[in-house]
Design a protein around this motif. Structure first.
Motif, short mmCIF file in Angstrom:
data_model
loop_
_atom_site.label_atom_id
_atom_site.label_comp_id
_atom_site.label_asym_id
_atom_site.label_seq_id
_atom_site.Cartn_x
_atom_site.Cartn_y
_atom_site.Cartn_z
N UNK A 66 0.85 -1.19 0.00
CA UNK A 66 0.00 0.00 0.00
C UNK A 66 0.89 1.24 0.00
N UNK A 67 1.59 1.43 -1.11
CA UNK A 67 2.49 2.58 -1.21
C UNK A 67 2.63 3.00 -2.65
N UNK A 68 3.06 4.21 -2.82
CA UNK A 68 3.43 4.71 -4.14
C UNK A 68 4.79 5.38 -3.97
N UNK A 69 5.73 5.00 -4.80
CA UNK A 69 7.07 5.57 -4.75
C UNK A 69 7.55 5.78 -6.18
N UNK A 70 8.27 6.87 -6.39
CA UNK A 70 8.87 7.12 -7.69
C UNK A 70 10.32 7.53 -7.48
N UNK A 71 11.11 7.25 -8.49
CA UNK A 71 12.52 7.65 -8.49
C UNK A 71 12.82 8.10 -9.90
N UNK A 72 13.23 9.36 -10.05
CA UNK A 72 13.44 9.90 -11.39
C UNK A 72 14.70 10.76 -11.44
N UNK A 73 15.12 11.02 -12.65
CA UNK A 73 16.35 11.77 -12.90
C UNK A 73 16.04 12.92 -13.85
N UNK A 74 16.57 14.11 -13.55
CA UNK A 74 16.25 15.34 -14.25
C UNK A 74 17.52 16.14 -14.55
N UNK A 75 17.40 17.04 -15.51
CA UNK A 75 18.54 17.90 -15.84
C UNK A 75 18.75 19.00 -14.81
N UNK A 76 17.73 19.33 -14.04
CA UNK A 76 17.85 20.39 -13.05
C UNK A 76 16.61 20.51 -12.19
N UNK A 77 16.67 21.43 -11.22
CA UNK A 77 15.57 21.65 -10.30
C UNK A 77 14.31 22.17 -11.00
N UNK A 78 14.46 23.17 -11.84
CA UNK A 78 13.29 23.79 -12.49
C UNK A 78 12.50 22.79 -13.32
N UNK A 79 13.13 21.97 -14.17
CA UNK A 79 12.33 21.01 -14.93
C UNK A 79 11.59 20.00 -14.03
N UNK A 80 12.25 19.56 -12.95
CA UNK A 80 11.59 18.62 -12.04
C UNK A 80 10.40 19.30 -11.36
N UNK A 81 10.61 20.52 -10.88
CA UNK A 81 9.53 21.26 -10.24
C UNK A 81 8.35 21.45 -11.18
N UNK A 82 8.66 21.90 -12.39
CA UNK A 82 7.58 22.14 -13.36
C UNK A 82 6.79 20.87 -13.66
#
Length: 181
Positions: free
Chosen positions: A84-100
């Motif tokens: 009963x969980x949801x977890x994600x792990x992702x990789x981004x070029x920077x903070x702004x793209x991840x935030x957006x």
């Protein structure tokens, strides 16, 4: 050039295997969110099991992302029927793209429904950290960062969008809608 890793974690009110309309809505929304995020500028990759096993998180082959792991405070099931969980792990070029990606579009809409799906807790639900180019973050890295954030607050090792750090460890302004961070 360093990249940003993002780990999210939440405890669901019902197991993933629950056949209720609410759980189905969570799955359908999640699938649409992943499709949209995968096309988002700055998105590089996310952890997904080699065989695409839905609901089989703990026994799945996650390849370079390592063995699936969860924070110490998760106390629910670990089988396909009881998880009963949801977890994600992702990789981004920077903070702004991840935030957006997190705070716009379909994911933003899904955040509006989070209290229907997730238990409320006093624990952080996301953590960010910088990784060197060519490094794949692991589930264990994400859990370690989230637990460090909970125990010590934001630091260059583990931080949030609201209290972020640059790759050199210096604090940066909070990443918010409309800010240039």
């Amino acid at each position: 050039m360093p990249r940003i890793a993002l780990y999210t974690f939440g405890v669901l009110k019902s197991p993933l295997a629950d056949a209720t309309p609410l759980t189905r809505a969570f799955y359908e929304t999640g699938a649409a969110v992943y499709r949209e995020i995968g096309r988002h500028p700055g998105y590089l990759a996310h952890a997904e099991p080699a065989g695409g096993e839905q609901g089989e998180l703990f026994g799945a082959d996650w390849g370079a992302w390592g063995d699936f792991a969860v924070p110490a405070w998760y106390g629910k099931g670990r089988t396909a029927e009881t998880t009963a969980l949801a977890a994600t792990l992702s990789l981004w070029t920077g903070l702004r793209p991840a935030f957006d990606a997190v705070y716009t579009g379909l994911h933003r809409q899904a955040l509006g429904r989070r209290h229907e799906w997730f238990e409320r807790s006093g624990h952080p639900n996301h953590v960010l950290w910088w990784v060197a180019d060519g490094v794949t973050p692991t589930w264990r890295d994400g859990v370690s960062g989230l637990e460090h954030l909970r125990d010590h607050g934001p630091s260059p090792r583990a931080f949030t969008f609201a209290r972020a750090f640059a790759p050199d460890g210096t604090p940066v302004a909070a990443v918010r809608s409309g800010s240039g961070a």
